[in-house]
Design a protein around this motif. Sequence first.
Motif, PDB file in Angstrom:
ATOM      1  N   GLU A  75      13.903  -8.061  -6.184  1.00 53.10           N
ATOM      2  CA  GLU A  75      14.718  -8.196  -4.987  1.00 53.10           C
ATOM      3  C   GLU A  75      15.118  -9.417  -4.533  1.00 53.10           C
ATOM      4  OE1 GLU A  75      15.892  -5.820  -3.188  1.00 53.10           O
ATOM      5  OE2 GLU A  75      14.673  -3.723  -3.711  1.00 53.10           O
ATOM      6  N   ASP A  76      16.129  -9.804  -3.558  1.00 52.52           N
ATOM      7  CA  ASP A  76      16.339 -10.991  -3.070  1.00 52.52           C
ATOM      8  C   ASP A  76      15.462 -11.189  -1.579  1.00 52.52           C
ATOM      9  OD1 ASP A  76      17.721  -9.280  -1.667  1.00 52.52           O
ATOM     10  OD2 ASP A  76      19.763 -10.178  -1.955  1.00 52.52           O
ATOM     11  N   LYS A  77      14.534 -10.540  -1.593  1.00 48.83           N
ATOM     12  CA  LYS A  77      13.602 -10.634  -0.295  1.00 48.83           C
ATOM     13  C   LYS A  77      12.191 -10.168  -0.822  1.00 48.83           C
ATOM     14  CE  LYS A  77      14.558  -5.577   0.654  1.00 48.83           C
ATOM     15  NZ  LYS A  77      15.162  -4.687   1.680  1.00 48.83           N
ATOM     16  N   SER A  78      11.290 -10.760  -0.001  1.00 48.31           N
ATOM     17  CA  SER A  78       9.812 -10.247  -0.348  1.00 48.31           C
ATOM     18  C   SER A  78       9.592  -8.927  -0.403  1.00 48.31           C
ATOM     19  CB  SER A  78       8.876 -11.165   0.751  1.00 48.31           C
ATOM     20  OG  SER A  78       9.021 -12.695   0.536  1.00 48.31           O
ATOM     21  N   ILE A  79       8.658  -8.466  -1.110  1.00 41.50           N
ATOM     22  CA  ILE A  79       8.291  -7.092  -1.112  1.00 41.50           C
ATOM     23  C   ILE A  79       6.750  -7.020  -0.880  1.00 41.50           C
ATOM     24  CG2 ILE A  79      10.110  -6.486  -2.692  1.00 41.50           C
ATOM     25  CD1 ILE A  79       8.251  -6.126  -4.792  1.00 41.50           C
ATOM     26  N   PRO A  80       6.256  -5.880  -0.356  1.00 43.35           N
ATOM     27  CA  PRO A  80       4.951  -5.776  -0.059  1.00 43.35           C
ATOM     28  C   PRO A  80       4.362  -5.028  -1.154  1.00 43.35           C
ATOM     29  CG  PRO A  80       5.989  -3.851   1.087  1.00 43.35           C
ATOM     30  CD  PRO A  80       7.270  -4.743   0.469  1.00 43.35           C
ATOM     31  N   VAL A  81       3.043  -5.319  -1.736  1.00 46.66           N
ATOM     32  CA  VAL A  81       2.411  -4.836  -2.986  1.00 46.66           C
ATOM     33  C   VAL A  81       0.664  -4.815  -2.971  1.00 46.66           C
ATOM     34  CG1 VAL A  81       1.882  -5.697  -5.462  1.00 46.66           C
ATOM     35  CG2 VAL A  81       4.237  -5.985  -4.414  1.00 46.66           C
ATOM     36  N   SER A  82       0.381  -3.643  -3.381  1.00 47.37           N
ATOM     37  CA  SER A  82      -1.013  -3.686  -3.254  1.00 47.37           C
ATOM     38  C   SER A  82      -1.469  -2.894  -4.605  1.00 47.37           C
ATOM     39  CB  SER A  82      -1.584  -3.195  -2.117  1.00 47.37           C
ATOM     40  OG  SER A  82      -2.776  -3.322  -2.085  1.00 47.37           O
ATOM     41  N   PHE A  83      -2.406  -2.923  -5.349  1.00 48.38           N
ATOM     42  CA  PHE A  83      -2.949  -2.055  -6.271  1.00 48.38           C
ATOM     43  C   PHE A  83      -4.605  -2.188  -6.499  1.00 48.38           C
ATOM     44  CE2 PHE A  83      -0.872  -6.350  -7.774  1.00 48.38           C
ATOM     45  CZ  PHE A  83      -2.283  -6.822  -8.118  1.00 48.38           C
ATOM     46  N   GLY A  84      -4.848  -1.342  -7.611  1.00 45.94           N
ATOM     47  CA  GLY A  84      -6.313  -1.536  -7.727  1.00 45.94           C
ATOM     48  C   GLY A  84      -6.949  -0.822  -9.007  1.00 45.94           C
ATOM     49  N   GLY A  85      -7.718  -1.017  -9.410  1.00 45.46           N
ATOM     50  CA  GLY A  85      -8.707  -0.417 -10.669  1.00 45.46           C
ATOM     51  C   GLY A  85      -9.432   0.793 -10.400  1.00 45.46           C
ATOM     52  N   HIS A  86      -9.367   1.600 -11.113  1.00 38.30           N
ATOM     53  CA  HIS A  86     -10.231   2.805 -11.195  1.00 38.30           C
ATOM     54  C   HIS A  86     -11.059   3.456 -12.306  1.00 38.30           C
ATOM     55  CE1 HIS A  86     -11.632   6.342  -8.972  1.00 38.30           C
ATOM     56  NE2 HIS A  86     -10.549   7.232  -9.619  1.00 38.30           N
ATOM     57  N   PRO A  87     -11.760   2.388 -12.899  1.00 39.10           N
ATOM     58  CA  PRO A  87     -12.443   2.582 -14.060  1.00 39.10           C
ATOM     59  C   PRO A  87     -13.826   3.766 -13.872  1.00 39.10           C
ATOM     60  CG  PRO A  87     -12.891   0.451 -13.538  1.00 39.10           C
ATOM     61  CD  PRO A  87     -11.807   0.891 -12.814  1.00 39.10           C
ATOM     62  N   ALA A  88     -13.812   4.725 -14.486  1.00 39.95           N
ATOM     63  CA  ALA A  88     -15.136   5.499 -14.322  1.00 39.95           C
ATOM     64  C   ALA A  88     -15.715   5.164 -15.675  1.00 39.95           C
ATOM     65  CB  ALA A  88     -14.495   6.926 -14.106  1.00 39.95           C
TER      66      ALA A  88
END
Length: 227
Positions: A75-88
């Motif tokens: 994008e030509d603007k900032s975007i909100p991001v988040s993520f996480g791992g889920h290893p079992a």
Amino acid sequence: DHEYIYGGKTYKLSHHGFARDNDFELLHQSEHSASFVLQPNEEILEHYPFEFTLLITFELDQKSLKQTFRVINSEDKSIPVSFGGHPAFNIHSVSEYKIIFEHEEYVQSNQLEGPYINDNTFPIIKGNEIQLTETIFDNDALIFQNLKSGTVELKHTKSKHSIKVNIEDFPYLGIWAKPNAPFVCIEPWQGMADLVNHNKKIEDKKGIVWVAPNDEISKSFTMHFTN
């Protein structure tokens, strides 16, 4: 409530976000690595109105497995991001295992109230260890923030088996298992569940990273296996 507010508009978003509900395409494969890519389709854009590329790469190096998240903002603007791992990680009996932090920790675990984090905390770490029990996850996941440790280890007390996870790139940590399940999850998180009575505005959500226009973010965690 499976929704958030951005720019004055309310968007629906399922628990843990949209990525896990979509099929990734294989981008690259070698003998010891594989990369997968997800880009927005019409359905994703209804829930997350931003152009992006999400890449997840797994790299095997002898007895270590590295997982990398990379988000590219188109994008030509900032975007909100988040993520996480889920290893079992497969285990036999929860009570035969303990969690070992790299350093002594004096933080308390947050508590979940349904899908939200409430204001209650409780002490769970003794020095740098947590002895797992059959009831330790009765109130859902153990959630930690402000840890000093860069690694956390799941160790079998009756053998030399262990899994050490490097979590240096991530500000939050979840440790979780379903009741009577033959696994324990060590989850490096960039973000957290909303607090009770959160205003639903994405810019106020804990752990959100704003990726600048045409920029990217990349974070990794590595799992080291010992037998």
